[in-house]
Motif scaffolding. Structure first.
Motif, short mmCIF file in Angstrom:
data_model
loop_
_atom_site.label_atom_id
_atom_site.label_comp_id
_atom_site.label_asym_id
_atom_site.label_seq_id
_atom_site.Cartn_x
_atom_site.Cartn_y
_atom_site.Cartn_z
N ALA A 70 0.84 -1.20 0.00
CA ALA A 70 0.00 0.00 0.00
C ALA A 70 0.87 1.25 0.00
CB ALA A 70 -0.93 -0.01 1.21
N GLU A 71 1.88 1.26 0.84
CA GLU A 71 2.76 2.42 0.93
C GLU A 71 3.53 2.65 -0.37
OE1 GLU A 71 5.28 4.42 4.41
OE2 GLU A 71 5.93 2.39 3.92
N ALA A 72 4.01 1.59 -0.98
CA ALA A 72 4.74 1.73 -2.24
C ALA A 72 3.85 2.36 -3.31
CB ALA A 72 5.27 0.37 -2.70
N ASP A 73 2.60 1.88 -3.41
CA ASP A 73 1.69 2.43 -4.41
C ASP A 73 1.31 3.88 -4.12
OD1 ASP A 73 1.61 0.25 -6.10
OD2 ASP A 73 -0.42 -0.39 -5.53
N TRP A 99 -3.67 11.68 -0.52
CA TRP A 99 -3.13 12.10 0.78
C TRP A 99 -3.93 11.45 1.91
CZ3 TRP A 99 1.46 13.77 1.59
CH2 TRP A 99 2.13 14.47 0.59
N TYR A 100 -5.23 11.34 1.73
CA TYR A 100 -6.06 10.69 2.74
C TYR A 100 -5.66 9.21 2.88
CZ TYR A 100 -10.03 8.82 5.26
OH TYR A 100 -10.81 8.18 6.19
N VAL A 101 -5.51 8.52 1.76
CA VAL A 101 -5.09 7.11 1.80
C VAL A 101 -3.71 7.00 2.44
CG1 VAL A 101 -4.49 5.10 0.39
CG2 VAL A 101 -6.55 6.40 -0.14
N SER A 102 -2.82 7.92 2.12
CA SER A 102 -1.51 7.91 2.75
C SER A 102 -1.63 8.04 4.26
CB SER A 102 -0.65 9.05 2.19
OG SER A 102 0.63 9.04 2.77
N GLY A 103 -2.50 8.92 4.71
CA GLY A 103 -2.74 9.06 6.14
C GLY A 103 -3.28 7.78 6.76
N GLU A 104 -4.18 7.13 6.06
CA GLU A 104 -4.74 5.86 6.55
C GLU A 104 -3.65 4.80 6.67
OE1 GLU A 104 -8.67 5.14 7.03
OE2 GLU A 104 -7.73 6.96 7.82
N ILE A 105 -2.77 4.75 5.69
CA ILE A 105 -1.67 3.78 5.72
C ILE A 105 -0.73 4.09 6.89
CG2 ILE A 105 0.38 2.92 4.48
CD1 ILE A 105 -1.29 3.56 1.85
N ASP A 128 2.20 5.38 12.66
CA ASP A 128 3.04 6.55 12.39
C ASP A 128 2.30 7.82 12.81
OD1 ASP A 128 4.39 8.73 11.24
OD2 ASP A 128 4.81 7.67 9.36
N PRO A 129 2.83 8.58 13.77
CA PRO A 129 2.15 9.80 14.20
C PRO A 129 2.08 10.88 13.11
CG PRO A 129 4.30 9.61 15.26
CD PRO A 129 4.07 8.34 14.50
N GLY A 130 2.83 10.72 12.04
CA GLY A 130 2.79 11.67 10.93
C GLY A 130 1.54 11.54 10.07
N ALA A 131 0.69 10.58 10.38
CA ALA A 131 -0.54 10.40 9.60
C ALA A 131 -1.38 11.67 9.57
CB ALA A 131 -1.35 9.24 10.17
N ARG A 132 -1.43 12.36 10.69
CA ARG A 132 -2.25 13.58 10.78
C ARG A 132 -1.81 14.62 9.76
NH1 ARG A 132 -3.12 18.39 13.66
NH2 ARG A 132 -5.32 18.67 14.12
N LYS A 133 -0.52 14.71 9.48
CA LYS A 133 -0.02 15.66 8.47
C LYS A 133 -0.62 15.35 7.10
CE LYS A 133 4.40 16.56 10.70
NZ LYS A 133 5.84 16.38 10.61
#
Length: 162
Positions: free
Chosen positions: A105-108, A123-129, A135-140
């Motif tokens: 998921a992260e690679a894609d 960006w939303y999917v990235s946050g979900e991953i 990862d606390p950086g999800a909120r960013k």
């Protein structure tokens, strides 16, 4: 001449099925969407862009039904035709996320964001991953999604921590 006469109705039927595929997918009628998309794809009468669209729509319907392997298969097939399509990569990332395959998921999603850094959904999917990985950086990523689509209630709720 008779062969060309038969091709026009077949192509029209395939395009109709592709259109139904889109309408049913957007309407959440997943069984009907999968059926119409499958008919359109298997017709052999669609142009490549229409096949890709039908694969995306069927992938969305499969994912909504929890058929993640089928969704990933459709997105993978579409990516063979359009390897730099940010939406297809984001959709496949989301399906991999659903399966718990966070590395895939992260690679894609990274590839998707490299291609289109203005895609709020990616960006939303990235946050979900990132959230799934702890990862606390999800909120960013959720904040970036909301900045790109400020009217999206789902993104707003994520930023608010809901």
């Amino acid at each position: 001449m008779a062969g060309s006469m038969a091709a026009a109705p077949a192509r029209a039927d395939a395009v109709d099925q592709a259109n139904y595929c889109f309408v049913y997918t957007r309407g959440g009628q997943n069984d009907k969407a999968i059926d119409a998309c499958t008919k359109a794809i298997s017709s052999g009468d669609l142009q490549d862009a229409d096949i890709v669209s039908a694969l995306i729509n069927r992938g969305v319907a499969y994912k909504a039904e929890g058929r993640l392997d089928a969704a990933i298969g459709d997105y993978t097939r579409a990516l063979k035709m359009v390897p730099q399509d940010a939406l297809v990569l984001s959709n496949r990332a989301n399906a991999y996320l659903g399966k718990g395959d966070l590395d895939a998921a992260e690679a894609d999603i990274r590839k998707s964001l490299d291609i289109d850094p203005e895609a709020a959904g990616a960006w939303y999917v990235s946050g979900e991953i990132r959230q799934a990985k702890g990862d606390p950086g999800a909120r960013k990523d959720y904040i970036q999604a909301l900045a790109l689509a400020p009217d999206n209630e789902t993104y707003r709720a994520k930023v608010a921590g809901k």
